[in-house]
Design a protein around this motif. Sequence first.
Motif, PDB file in Angstrom:
ATOM      1  N   SER A 132       0.675  -1.312   0.019  1.00 62.08           N
ATOM      2  CA  SER A 132      -0.019  -0.100  -0.023  1.00 62.08           C
ATOM      3  C   SER A 132       0.671   1.255   0.129  1.00 62.08           C
ATOM      4  CB  SER A 132      -0.934   0.106   1.097  1.00 62.08           C
ATOM      5  OG  SER A 132      -1.764   1.044   1.393  1.00 62.08           O
ATOM      6  N   GLU A 136       1.176   4.077  -2.776  1.00 58.82           N
ATOM      7  CA  GLU A 136       1.000   5.449  -2.543  1.00 58.82           C
ATOM      8  C   GLU A 136       2.154   6.252  -2.994  1.00 58.82           C
ATOM      9  OE1 GLU A 136       0.758   7.843   1.695  1.00 58.82           O
ATOM     10  OE2 GLU A 136      -0.733   6.197   1.447  1.00 58.82           O
ATOM     11  N   ASP A 157      -5.560  13.309   0.671  1.00 53.31           N
ATOM     12  CA  ASP A 157      -6.589  13.842   1.237  1.00 53.31           C
ATOM     13  C   ASP A 157      -5.868  15.081   2.446  1.00 53.31           C
ATOM     14  OD1 ASP A 157      -7.798  14.405   3.878  1.00 53.31           O
ATOM     15  OD2 ASP A 157      -8.813  12.205   3.868  1.00 53.31           O
ATOM     16  N   GLU A 162      -2.431  11.554   2.946  1.00 54.65           N
ATOM     17  CA  GLU A 162      -2.492  10.179   2.443  1.00 54.65           C
ATOM     18  C   GLU A 162      -3.387  10.194   1.166  1.00 54.65           C
ATOM     19  OE1 GLU A 162      -3.464   7.434   5.369  1.00 54.65           O
ATOM     20  OE2 GLU A 162      -1.513   7.519   6.463  1.00 54.65           O
ATOM     21  N   SER A 164      -6.495   9.710  -1.001  1.00 56.49           N
ATOM     22  CA  SER A 164      -7.742   9.677  -0.884  1.00 56.49           C
ATOM     23  C   SER A 164      -8.444   8.538  -1.283  1.00 56.49           C
ATOM     24  CB  SER A 164      -8.447  10.822  -1.166  1.00 56.49           C
ATOM     25  OG  SER A 164      -9.752  10.813  -0.892  1.00 56.49           O
ATOM     26  N   THR A 165      -9.533   8.081  -0.361  1.00 60.47           N
ATOM     27  CA  THR A 165     -10.253   6.723  -0.948  1.00 60.47           C
ATOM     28  C   THR A 165     -10.992   7.015  -2.232  1.00 60.47           C
ATOM     29  OG1 THR A 165     -11.855   7.296   0.515  1.00 60.47           O
ATOM     30  CG2 THR A 165     -10.350   5.590   1.486  1.00 60.47           C
ATOM     31  N   ASN A 166     -11.202   8.256  -2.505  1.00 61.73           N
ATOM     32  CA  ASN A 166     -12.222   8.641  -3.610  1.00 61.73           C
ATOM     33  C   ASN A 166     -11.288   9.357  -4.607  1.00 61.73           C
ATOM     34  OD1 ASN A 166     -11.672  11.071  -2.232  1.00 61.73           O
ATOM     35  ND2 ASN A 166     -13.953  11.811  -2.986  1.00 61.73           N
ATOM     36  N   GLN A 168      -9.769   8.302  -7.504  1.00 65.15           N
ATOM     37  CA  GLN A 168     -10.110   7.991  -8.880  1.00 65.15           C
ATOM     38  C   GLN A 168     -11.401   9.009  -9.191  1.00 65.15           C
ATOM     39  OE1 GLN A 168      -8.434   5.717 -11.335  1.00 65.15           O
ATOM     40  NE2 GLN A 168      -9.558   7.233 -12.273  1.00 65.15           N
ATOM     41  N   GLU A 169     -12.223   9.117  -8.248  1.00 66.46           N
ATOM     42  CA  GLU A 169     -13.449   9.819  -8.475  1.00 66.46           C
ATOM     43  C   GLU A 169     -13.005  11.233  -8.948  1.00 66.46           C
ATOM     44  OE1 GLU A 169     -16.110   9.489  -5.569  1.00 66.46           O
ATOM     45  OE2 GLU A 169     -16.345   7.319  -5.560  1.00 66.46           O
TER      46      GLU A 169
END
Length: 698
Positions: A132, A136, A157, A162, A164-166, A168-169
């Motif tokens: 991971s 990153e 974020d 780190e 962000s979980t979104n 790609q969006e």
Amino acid sequence: MTGDVTTASKEQAAEWLSNLGKQRNGSKTEYANMVKDLETGLVDAGYDLNSEYAKSQLELLKKSGESAATITEDQMAMILERYPELIDVVHLASGQMISETANASQYLIEDNEKLVESFGNFSQAVKEAADSNKKEIALTLDQSNAFGSFWNDLILDPKTGEVSTNAQEEVNKAAKSEKGWNQLMWISKDANVSSDVKMMIAEAAIANGKWEQMSFTEQQALLDSNVTQTMTQTLQAKGYWEKLTFDQKKAVIESNTPEMMAETVFNIGLWNELQPEVKELDAQNQKLISAVGQSEEKMADWKKIPDTVKQFQGENYDLLTKIYESNENFKRWQSIPNDEKIMLAENTDLLEKVATSKEVYGAWEKMPMTEKMMLGNNTDLSSKVFASTETMNAWIKLDPQIKALVAENQDLMAKVEDGTLSIDTFNKNEPGLKTLLGDATSVINQSIQAETALSNFHNNNPKNKILTGDSTNVQNASRTGVGSVNNFERATAKVKYLKAVDDASWNAGKATGAVQTFGRQGDKKITLTTVTKNITQWITEKFTKNATGTNFHPGGLAMVNDQRGAMYRELVQHPTGETYIPQGRNVMLDLPRGSKVYTAAQTKQMVPRYAEGVGIPKNSTLVKNLEAVNNRNIETTTVIQNDNRELVSLMRQMLNTIARLKPEINVNTQGNIEDLDLRNLNSDLGWLAQIEGGGLGG
């Protein structure tokens, strides 16, 4: 090298990791030398290296080496859990800094990944964290230029810094505007940008309909393998691309190996249409996928197999092809639970037999889960059990206790000797064992010898009994001595000399020796099998000292940790394989026959201390074993409580008699019995019994 990993800086952690790597490398070299020395010693002692004894010694050394390696690896895992990026900084197997290796850096990084995989379940989280972290780092760009700052603002974020979980969006949103898309295109042309970044831009292009507007060169630049470049171009040239859904297009650009692409082509429903291109892929799973495509049922089954099961099956394409090509095999495969498929992932020989043989499947299906686990985790045993109908039936008829011992590679005869396994049970199962394991003639002979030895032992040794002051043997000898002296005193011979060989000296000496030995015994817990022997003989036969170690203890009480000096702790191994290091000096243990005791020097070599390390994890195997030993309350079975009052009374009678014969000897027998010094009385009697000539006369 001391400190807390959780508070260590990255520089400190890197230094510790390097030192641990060097230590691990040195331990491997030392272990290899120890194996060579042990083999030489065994051969010199007359042992065949293929004998059970030699194998057991080498196996013990191997386990000790593995325990030491596990400690080092656990510490490495702790550091990598804190700083996963160090997997690309320090070569774990040697301790060398990867930056100093120039052209070999990529090889060392890959070697690290393989080593971390071998650390076990605990390190799986470390590996995932490292992966991971690497991803990153690969997704982050240099902040020094405008494009790098633009990209990082999209994917990071702002609170944590780190990815962000979104992420790609956010990239997809940026691609909607002309300005954002142009910036993304500039980023994709940077030679230093990772393939992960380019893949995110490619997905954004597909999501926003930008892909078809790109030139062939721009498209190819975003794809990181020849496989994806070729298949993407083919799909577009043949008009299939426009018909694919977003998820199907995404699957195509992410399939960067021949095997992944072959399965993707199958899943999007173009297997038959793209056969020439599929053949050019030269994928190892091509025959398997063709077999899966034989029927709707097989295709549906393949698609619903969890990724975890597919992952554990790995690259067993030949086996899976054999299963899906046959309808009968396929039906059996469907009925095998997923957890059993995972369990058998590393025992492909057994998995193949269960899935492709009606007879084996029938036997397997009827087995309890405990037996399935025994056989699934033991490839050697399972190959013997399922070698033929005869061996399968032999296994089925074996006693459950026998099955467990065989599965654990235990020495059955050792279990018979220590009472774990009854001779009757062994004899009943012997024919089946012979069928399963081969000619057991030597085992049978050992069984007969063991049975005879046990019978002789029980015939010659009464059951344990508690000796609570019952010094009958010593007291009778003392009374005999007193009687002989009194008889001599009453005799009417002209000259009374007690010398040479006579009843008085012999019995007095015998009594004195027994008294001296008995008097030295304090209250302690020991096991006696007979009281017909004198105490000295019993101690000589039953108490074994092991300051110089022993490779085969005959069974019974043994003293360990009796070596002089600061280094005295000794490693003990039972025939069952249980290994521990007792706490304290001169520890008395009741060891089973066949136990081994290693000298303090050997123990230090096999189980080195790591007091200067970064800390041995509390959940490590060695720490758990040592804690168990330290907490162990070593108990024995029988208490001797020496009540010497009657004995002292007899001794005082003897001294009174001697005083009358030899007035010049000052014998003080006054006072209460309890006040008498038993050791002094023993000493007096011993001196008197050893006067030159064997007598008390002048």
